[in-house]
Write an enzyme that holds these catalytic residues in place. Sequence first.
Site, PDB file in Angstrom:
ATOM      1  N   GLY A  27       0.772  -1.261   0.033  1.00 20.04           N
ATOM      2  CA  GLY A  27       0.120   0.307   0.019  1.00 20.04           C
ATOM      3  C   GLY A  27       0.883   1.373  -0.048  1.00 20.04           C
ATOM      4  O   GLY A  27       1.926   1.244   0.315  1.00 20.04           O
ATOM      5  N   SER A  32       3.608   7.699   3.415  1.00 20.35           N
ATOM      6  CA  SER A  32       4.224   6.331   3.764  1.00 20.35           C
ATOM      7  C   SER A  32       4.074   5.557   2.721  1.00 20.35           C
ATOM      8  O   SER A  32       3.094   5.381   1.938  1.00 20.35           O
ATOM      9  CB  SER A  32       3.815   6.026   5.020  1.00 20.35           C
ATOM     10  N   ASP A 148      -8.627  10.691  12.902  1.00 25.39           N
ATOM     11  CA  ASP A 148      -8.847  10.410  11.526  1.00 25.39           C
ATOM     12  C   ASP A 148      -9.528   9.185  11.480  1.00 25.39           C
ATOM     13  O   ASP A 148      -9.498   8.607  10.721  1.00 25.39           O
ATOM     14  CB  ASP A 148      -7.652  10.355  10.624  1.00 25.39           C
TER      15      ASP A 148
END
Length: 469
Positions: A27, A32, A148
Amino acid sequence: MSQEDITGKDRLQELIGADYRLQWIIGHGGMSTVWLADDVVNDREVAIKVLRPEFSDNQEFLNRFRNEAQAAENIDSEHVVATYDYREVPDPAGHTFCFIVMEFVRGESLADLLEREGRLPEDLALDVMEQAAHGLSVIHRMDMVHRDIKPGNMLITANGIVKITDFGIAKAAAAVPLTRTGMVVGTAQYVSPEQAQGKEVTAASDIYSLGVVGYEMMAGRRPFTGDSSVSVAIAHINQAPPQMPTSISAQTRELIGIALRKDPGRRFPDGNEMALAVSAVRLGKRPPQPRTSAMMAQAEAPSPSESTAMLGRVARPATITQEAAPKRGSGIGIGLFIAALLAVIIGAVIYAGTTGILFNDTPEETTTPETITETYTPTVEETTSQWVPPTPPTRSTFTEPETTSHRPTTSEESTSEEPTTEAPTSSRTVPQIPTSTPRTSASVPVETNAPADDLIDAVNGLLDVGGAQ
């Protein structure tokens, strides 16, 4: 894999060391790259999140992220993805190389599940909310805030366990300049009003975001949509959410209405109270009001139920495959997107200054909203033994087709309806879900009176860096 990729992986492996053996990229996020790896010491698979150099070179960001990552290692909850390790290593160029080692979860994100199914039956959605609230309660007891909460940061395993991920990344992101190439815009669709305005973020901010997730799971749409992140953020600040479908129980609508109150002081203050409230609703009771004597107990971890097992059957754990590395030009595209967003902000400021449309965070007098009844027509018989997933409606990132509009209202409680009788005890059965769901949007004018410069401050509160959904 190309020779260049192999060489890059080898260089990365040297920096990470012998404790972890990299497999492949699974991913990419705004901050990142995530690798699947083998934890050689503990004989387990892990996910390693490698921070991009532009973030690890920012000292303020690094300090914040280090503190959050180290604190996350002490979080012990079945409903929060575990953080195992955090390391900083100097690379040959003199930069700080940072990576965080986390629990690898074989599951499906709630975002992917909703993209496929459209919405969830009420019992399954409440199960997700109770598990997530319990995970948040552990985070909040440590005086930390996630910042978040969204479907993309909630994973569902094959046995129906909900796990919160990407903890602590948004707080550190606030240290990064807004114009840095490679940034992505924070998730405006789930942001709390106070976060959108750059005000203090508390545990109650996570509760608001979880309320938005709950609304979306059951209504099949988000409460606020718009043409841009800015317009969605303004809606969170100023508009009352549209009423949820009347096919959803009154006590559940009341629960979501409390979570979506504009004033954080009038919401459930933390994950513990939210978990207690959801638990009561799942038993067919009205949710207790926030900060009352009924909310003083500590919520017990939710026990697996019929809906939990069903949730595990609905979720489809992703097949782990190697993901291609991002193209070098991708950062330029994101930079152009940021530039376009800033242009929208400037235009909004000019428009606000010439029309008097500004922010107002003060409570307005409550008016009686017009009641709009949304009719749902099942195409198959309702069953209590097995749920057949519906054909998902078309989903959109920001805009959705308007089929019904509500008159303007200043009441922030329009989603909360007082039931006239106590609901019967829930049998915890899974209802049949309709295959077609009317979708509505509220059309509410923004009428506010705060300084015009607050528009930029409000939007700046939005522009946190987060992982991809």
